[in-house]
Scaffold this active site. Sequence first.
Site, PDB file in Angstrom:
ATOM      1  N   HIS A  89       1.658   5.075  -4.953  1.00  0.00           N
ATOM      2  CA  HIS A  89       1.608   6.200  -6.112  1.00  0.00           C
ATOM      3  C   HIS A  89       1.727   5.397  -7.233  1.00  0.00           C
ATOM      4  O   HIS A  89       2.458   4.189  -7.291  1.00  0.00           O
ATOM      5  CB  HIS A  89       2.838   7.193  -5.792  1.00  0.00           C
ATOM      6  CG  HIS A  89       2.897   7.965  -4.729  1.00  0.00           C
ATOM      7  ND1 HIS A  89       2.074   9.006  -4.912  1.00  0.00           N
ATOM      8  CD2 HIS A  89       3.201   8.207  -3.378  1.00  0.00           C
ATOM      9  CE1 HIS A  89       1.967   9.715  -3.541  1.00  0.00           C
ATOM     10  NE2 HIS A  89       2.901   9.133  -2.749  1.00  0.00           N
TER      11      HIS A  89
ATOM     12  N   CYS B 280      -3.173   7.143  -8.323  1.00  0.00           N
ATOM     13  CA  CYS B 280      -3.376   7.767  -9.534  1.00  0.00           C
ATOM     14  C   CYS B 280      -3.380   6.867 -10.719  1.00  0.00           C
ATOM     15  O   CYS B 280      -2.532   5.948 -10.744  1.00  0.00           O
ATOM     16  CB  CYS B 280      -2.370   8.881  -9.678  1.00  0.00           C
ATOM     17  SG  CYS B 280      -2.049   9.728  -8.179  1.00  0.00           S
TER      18      CYS B 280
END
Lengths: 365, 556
Positions: free
Chosen positions: A137, A179
């Site tokens: 992440h 991301c």
Amino acid sequence: MKILTLLGLLSACFLANSINIEVCTSRFWFNYRHVANTLSVYRSVKRLGIPDSHIVLMLADDMACNHRNPKPATVFSHKNMELNVYGDDVEVDYRGYEVTVENFLRVLTGRLPPSTPRSKRLLSDDRSNILIYLTGHGGNGFLKFQDSEEISNVELADAFEQMWQKRRYNELLFIIDTCQGASMYERFYSPNIMALASSQVGEDSLSHQPDLAIGVHLMDRYTFYMLEFLEDIHPASKTNMNDLFKVCPKSQCVSTPGHRTDLFLRDPGSVLITDFFGSVRKVELTMDAINLTDPIKQMEENPVNGEEQKEVYSYADQLPVSEIIHQKPKQKDWHPPDGFILGLWTLILLVFFKTYGIKHLKHIF
Amino acid sequence: KSISPTAVTPLDRRRGQLAALSIAAVVIIVGVPLWWRTTETYRAWLPVSQIKDLAKLQLHLSADVEVVFARVDGDLLVQFIILRLQNMKPARYETKYRTATIMEEDALKKPTAAEADLSLHMLSESPCGSLVVYVIPESSSLLPEDVNVYIGQRRTALVRISAQMRVGKTLEQLLAQLEPRIKQVLQVMSFSHTDITVALSDRVRFRPGNKESIADSMRAFKSSPGYEITFSLLNPDPKSHQLHWDIEGAVQTYIQPLLTKLSPLANFSIDSQTLYYTMLGVTPRFDSSLEAYTLNADSLAHVINPVEARLGSNAASSNPVLNFLLYVPDIRHSPLYIHDHRKQEVPSNAFHSPRWGGIMVYNVNGFYGSETEFPVHVNINMAKVMGVFLAQLRLLLGVQSLSPPPGFLVAPCGSTGLADWELDRLMWSRSVENIATATTTITSLAQLLDQIGNIVINDNIAQQVSSAVTSLQLAMAELEVGNLGFALQYSKEAILASEKAFFDPSLLHLLYFPDDQKFAIYIPLFLPMCVPILLSMLKIVSEVRQRRREKQAKKE
């Protein structure tokens, strides 16, 4: 320009081996897909010939033996459980809580304590091509490790600069699947680095498909399509980097993959995929041999030496078994009361004497 | 008349102003320096100016060369030559000229060049880095017809001057013939410009002259304080072949002398293993014309990776590993030969990979007939095997395989496998490489510590850096004088100290704080404290200004 191409050609000649670092930075069962991503890339590079001694694999959590895994000892990368990427030939070098920002930077810069074994070190020299694959992440300018710390893009760029100063790589390929992944390569400033990311700043990288039997998403889209691309590569193929840049267009990935090649000396079209994902070996035939004519010296038996060397080894006690069995309480040494206890009692005494007056002191002592 | 409790007397106001001023004074004079000192990172002093000087890396290399003239017809002429040569401008080489002594003359009268070399060596031992060139007359029969120069196993060379060296020819012509010959000898036996540039390839992006120098520079391992050598015997078919190799004796007899000779360069540790049921990853092709299986050169590159996965390594050190594999083909694929690009058989039946090691294929089908009982017990001929491995080891350690110029005869290296002048060449390039690498490490460390202002520099790191700088300066001084042994030793110390300083685990604590985090930490601490002080300062200033305005109004 001519000098650049010449230097670039030299970089191609100078390649001696490829080394990989693959890091999965997420823990917990619902981040199954990050472990599957990393293991799939690991499988592909092993198939293309890179041995385990040249791969540093860091997995932040154990999915194969997780209590919530309905198929223990497996990690699948495709629904319908077609491909078990865990297999029985996996060598994980950093596992669980060992995957931290500090350890990752130590592996990159080489500043490990002297007791670290070879398998946990990045043993590269100035002729090594290094592939670094990160997944987990991330956000704008950082990548989250273990849900408790983060590595920033400035730290990563500084680590690469230290690697360059010590000539620990010939060329470096940096792939990140998180991301806002493109923010991680914005700050690089060392030469000979090529970077790929699964999404631009402000975009999220999406996962591919859930598997209803296992109950989690199995892979991320960018890595899934990259792996499909890598399945067509074999050790002698001539596919180049420009094809890798085209992997997973917006229609398939929903996010826009990005790449950065301005720091790279060679033209990406001339860089083979196998330069990084496979292992290149140059071989020369041995034309001369030395004529040895002396007979072999017989090794003298040295009985004295042999006896001296027989040290007696014994196992260190792992658990104080005798104590557990007989329930003997451990002898504790007396320590004077520490500061907290002293402070607490001082406070109680002060409050007492403030309330009731000092004349009561003679009743105590 | 009572004073209202909220009225402020001048005395109170004065006291308030004094209090505000003294608090502000304490904060600025005591507080700010204290905060600065306590949030400072500890950085020990580094000799930055000396490091900058080192970065220029002006290396001066010199070697001692002695040119000895054997008796010619006409001593006077020789004396003239010597005087003339001595007056010439000294070049990179410290050249001394003299005539041969009686004992050397006797040695030069031996029947063959090899014996002459041996007896010359007995007379005097040249220190490492130096060379002695003996100029012998044309009439001497030491060298065969077409050979003009003989390069011995130790540090001597024999140069034959042709028939023109007679009384009557001018000095210039003689020198014109002698000098280039000596230059050629020095090119072969001592360091050359290419060698040094290759050793400095870390710092200098060198334009390679030819393919051979690229291959040479890529093949050898980089300078390292130690190397691990592993000998592996691969037996894919233990049901048919029961192999026995006396590896301990072979290493002791054949490999250890070389490693002992190389001990000033690095430490070596040797181990060996036997692997069963390990196949080569490539299927060899059957060649019916030879009745044998062949592996061609292109498929050799794919052999190494599958095998390497099985080899294992010594986990204790991070030194580079040299692997030497002896592969005995299984009975179904025997005999197995390696063919080069022209489909010719390679005589040694071996190949090597740069910076990795070597593999030799040893066929045992000749040792037994077809009706023997399996498994067959085979004793491997270690002399043949070690001959190949020794040649590969030389190449991998950086002993260059140059082809000598025409008219040169190079003596085969002795039983140690390394001639003295080859060792000297290795030592030159290693010293230069070590010095260059250590200098790069130290300068880049200084640069990094300068750039990233938040790294803590401990005392031990500063001490390592200082000792590395001292060792580097000493090494460069020794190289200038020509003491190769000491130069190599100092360069090794320099590289050890610089690597220790650069790779110290404590240097990792990069305290990087982005600006918004700095504000977020300091504002809650300092703002509540500073606001009352600032406001009271402002109040004092406005009161002073008001009083001054009143005084002005009163005056007018």
